[in-house]
Design an enzyme around this catalytic site. Structure first.
Site, short mmCIF file in Angstrom:
data_model
loop_
_atom_site.label_atom_id
_atom_site.label_comp_id
_atom_site.label_asym_id
_atom_site.label_seq_id
_atom_site.Cartn_x
_atom_site.Cartn_y
_atom_site.Cartn_z
CG HIS A 1 -0.18 0.18 2.53
ND1 HIS A 1 0.56 -0.84 3.11
CD2 HIS A 1 -0.04 1.25 3.37
CE1 HIS A 1 1.10 -0.41 4.23
NE2 HIS A 1 0.75 0.85 4.41
CG ASP B 1 1.61 5.36 4.82
OD1 ASP B 1 1.25 4.21 5.12
OD2 ASP B 1 2.76 5.80 5.04
CG HIS C 1 5.02 1.29 2.93
ND1 HIS C 1 4.44 2.42 2.38
CD2 HIS C 1 4.47 1.15 4.16
CE1 HIS C 1 3.60 2.96 3.24
NE2 HIS C 1 3.59 2.19 4.33
NE ARG D 1 1.97 6.02 9.52
CZ ARG D 1 0.95 5.31 9.03
NH1 ARG D 1 1.18 4.28 8.22
NH2 ARG D 1 -0.29 5.60 9.37
#
Length: 333
Positions: free
Chosen positions: A136, A138, A294, A308
């Site tokens: 995917h 983000d 990623h 994150r």
């Protein structure tokens, strides 16, 4: 022998630090822990360093730093400045994830990436599925999705838990000329409404708004171009992903399913346009969500956790005058 270093024209002011490219197409690492991102924030040439870092990340997809001391507030500052210094809209701030509660210990602009946390559980399929289903970029379900993301891993299993990234530039470049032309100008619906369902089941209120005026409401879906132009590099990139992209608008349902399945496999199965990173404690990865994908590797049983920051960029667009990475660099197809 280490791979050849990234060219000075891309590194800019970062060329004074030791670095090397992890693969020809994606990934650059600064292996020396003396190179600290926290120092970039206060250096006399701080804006130059951070702008050059953003440019490097956009060209190389993902950049790795070893054993960083950067704290949460510094991570948020860096995430903000990467986009600001490369021209993102003033209304685009840090993302507030739909299911990160406002009273979270680290605040609602930090996503805790944890093997025990809500983000991990929200879309977990308990049935046995291929590991490649996790690819995917983000938050592409937002009208204003992410430009840059910064992840610092502080808790790791003894073995396993690697992360892989794949280049959207190279994914585009490997398509045939006719298929490229077919995809350019098409749009696709991205959907993250499984987060809404998870929030309802967990008694969590969906965050609203989520870092930009356009990112509001509880319908977590958006329509974006299938081929996207990265505004920092000017390169074309494939912009569909297995986790969030559900339908190509201009095609029939059957046609869309067939094309998307091919593109998802194209990203997942071409391991020579991917980089795999084995984390060490307090390593940091910074990547550009506009032109990369990623996925985590769930091959561990011990705890794995990191923090994150996801910055918001511009509304995705396709510029028909933009060029491919291979075309600009003079690489053979």
């Amino acid at each position: 022998m280490s791979p050849a270093p990234t060219s000075d024209s891309v590194l800019g002011s970062l060329s004074v630090y030791n670095s090397y490219d992890k693969t020809p197409h994606i990934g650059t690492r600064f292996p020396d822990p003396a190179v600290q991102l926290s120092a970039f924030l206060t250096a006399p040439n701080s804006d130059e360093l951070i702008k050059d870092l953003a440019t490097l990340v956009s060209h190389r997809g993902v950049v790795f730093f070893s054993n960083q001391n950067i704290n949460i507030e510094q991570q948020k500052e860096l995430g903000t400045r990467l986009g600001e210094l490369t021209g993102k809209p003033a209304t685009s701030k840090l993302h507030r994830h739909p299911i990160t509660v406002a009273t979270a210990e680290l605040g609602d602009e930090i996503s805790v990436i944890s093997s025990k946390g809500a983000l991990f559980r929200a879309n977990v399929n308990k049935d046995k599925t291929r590991a490649s289903n996790g690819w995917h970029a983000d938050i592409t379900f937002e009208p204003i999705p992410s430009d840059y993301a910064i992840l610092k891993m502080h808790t790791l299993p003894e073995v396993g838990g690697d992360t892989l990234w794949a280049s959207g530039y190279e994914a585009y470049d490997r398509l045939s000329p006719v298929f490229k032309t077919f995809l350019e100008g098409l749009t696709a619906r991205h959907d993250g409404n499984f987060f809404v369902k998870f929030a309802e089941s967990a008694g969590i209120q969906v965050q609203d708004p989520r870092g930009a005026p356009e990112n509001t409401g509880t319908d977590l879906s958006a329509i974006h171009p299938v081929i996207r132009t990265n505004p920092v590099t000017g390169y074309k990139a494939l912009f569909v992903n297995k986790s969030f992209t559900k339908r190509i608008i201009e095609l029939s349902s059957d046609e869309s399913d067939w094309v998307l399945e091919y593109l998802f496999r194209h990203v997942a199965e071409n391991h020579d346009m991917q980089v795999r990173y084995r984390w060490s404690k307090n390593d940091v990865a910074i990547w550009d969500n506009r032109s990369n994908f990623h996925t985590a590797t769930h091959d561990y049983t011990q705890e794995r956790e990191g923090n994150r920051v996801v910055s918001l960029g511009e509304r995705p667009f396709f510029d028909p005058k933009s060029k491919s990475r291979r075309e600009v660099l003079g690489l053979q197809n």
